[in-house]
Structures are given as C-alpha cells and as structure tokens.
Design a protein around this motif. Structure first.
Motif, PDB file in Angstrom:
ATOM      1  N   ALA A  67       5.207  -7.558 -13.550  1.00 25.06           N
ATOM      2  CA  ALA A  67       4.827  -6.229 -13.066  1.00 25.06           C
ATOM      3  C   ALA A  67       3.393  -6.193 -12.546  1.00 25.06           C
ATOM      4  O   ALA A  67       3.077  -5.414 -11.647  1.00 25.06           O
ATOM      5  CB  ALA A  67       5.003  -5.194 -14.173  1.00 25.06           C
ATOM      6  N   GLN A  70       2.829  -6.577  -8.785  1.00 26.48           N
ATOM      7  CA  GLN A  70       3.410  -5.433  -8.089  1.00 26.48           C
ATOM      8  C   GLN A  70       2.477  -4.227  -8.179  1.00 26.48           C
ATOM      9  O   GLN A  70       2.261  -3.510  -7.194  1.00 26.48           O
ATOM     10  CB  GLN A  70       4.777  -5.086  -8.689  1.00 26.48           C
ATOM     11  CG  GLN A  70       5.826  -6.167  -8.473  1.00 26.48           C
ATOM     12  CD  GLN A  70       7.098  -5.900  -9.259  1.00 26.48           C
ATOM     13  OE1 GLN A  70       7.250  -4.868  -9.915  1.00 26.48           O
ATOM     14  NE2 GLN A  70       8.027  -6.838  -9.185  1.00 26.48           N
ATOM     15  N   ALA A  73      -0.512  -4.708  -5.902  1.00 28.43           N
ATOM     16  CA  ALA A  73      -0.175  -4.441  -4.500  1.00 28.43           C
ATOM     17  C   ALA A  73      -0.101  -2.946  -4.224  1.00 28.43           C
ATOM     18  O   ALA A  73      -0.579  -2.473  -3.185  1.00 28.43           O
ATOM     19  CB  ALA A  73       1.150  -5.115  -4.150  1.00 28.43           C
ATOM     20  N   ILE A  74       0.467  -2.203  -5.148  1.00 26.99           N
ATOM     21  CA  ILE A  74       0.555  -0.746  -4.990  1.00 26.99           C
ATOM     22  C   ILE A  74      -0.845  -0.135  -4.950  1.00 26.99           C
ATOM     23  O   ILE A  74      -1.146   0.705  -4.101  1.00 26.99           O
ATOM     24  CB  ILE A  74       1.394  -0.127  -6.131  1.00 26.99           C
ATOM     25  CG1 ILE A  74       2.858  -0.511  -5.968  1.00 26.99           C
ATOM     26  CG2 ILE A  74       1.226   1.404  -6.175  1.00 26.99           C
ATOM     27  CD1 ILE A  74       3.727  -0.201  -7.177  1.00 26.99           C
TER      28      ILE A  74
END
Length: 128
Positions: A67, A70, A73-74
C-alpha cells in the motif's frame, strides 16, 4: 471592495501555501508514502492498536508494504494537481493586483518557499 478583494486574495494564497506545504511535508517524509503516515499506517501502529499476533503481523506486513507506494503516488499526484491549480489561479489574480499588492504576493510566495526549504533542511539534519 478593494479591501475585501485583498483579504480574499491573501486568504487564497495562504490556503494554497498551507495545502502545498502539507503535501510537500508528506512527500518529504522518509519511506514510501511518507514516514509520518507510514508509521501510523505501518505494522507497529496496527500491531499496537489491534494487538496482532506474530502470525497476523507476518500476514499484514506485505499488505502494508504494497500500500505504501500506492499512497505515495496518490499524494504526489494530489500535490502536483494542487500546485497547478494554485499557479493557474495566481496567474489570473496577479494582473488584478496593484504593483504594491504584487510585491506583497511575491513576498508571501518567497516566505513560503523559504519556510519549505528550512523545513526540508531540518528534516535532512534530523535524519543524519
């Protein structure tokens, strides 16, 4: 009218600076996804809060590890989008300002950049 416009512009710039600063702080934290959030979202925080067994910890760790990139990146995408919206808005606002107001806007932006640089230097120094 001018006073309200001035106040609104300064509030908008301040809000934008705070938003960008928050994103930058998250991005600059150690570890993918930001160390500050990573620690709260990491195994130690989950283990402590949920009292996971060692078997559960072994199963949970790869999920959390997957996670982190991810989330990073968000956060990065959101920071870039926020920066673009703020830059676009300021480019539209700037021509509406007097020369004095433009100078104040420049000073606010420089102060924000100086603050971000100092914060980065502090984080770097603390990591050594």
């Amino acid at each position: 009218m001018k006073q309200n416009m001035k106040r609104n512009i300064l509030a908008f710039v301040a809000a934008g600076a705070i938003a960008l600063g928050g994103f930058a702080v998250v991005q600059a934290q150690p570890g993918a996804g930001g160390g500050g959030h990573g620690r709260a979202f990491g195994l130690r925080g989950i283990t402590k809060q949920l009292d996971l067994t060692s078997e559960q910890q072994t199963k949970v760790q790869p999920i959390l590890d997957a996670a982190k990139p991810q989330l990073a990146a968000i956060h990065q995408e959101a920071a870039q989008k926020a920066k673009a919206v703020i830059a676009n808005s300021l480019s539209q606002i700037r021509p509406l300002l007097t020369a004095d107001q433009q100078n104040k806007l420049d000073a606010i932006q420089k102060a924000h950049q100086d603050m971000m640089n100092a914060h980065k230097e502090l984080r770097d120094a603390m990591q050594q």
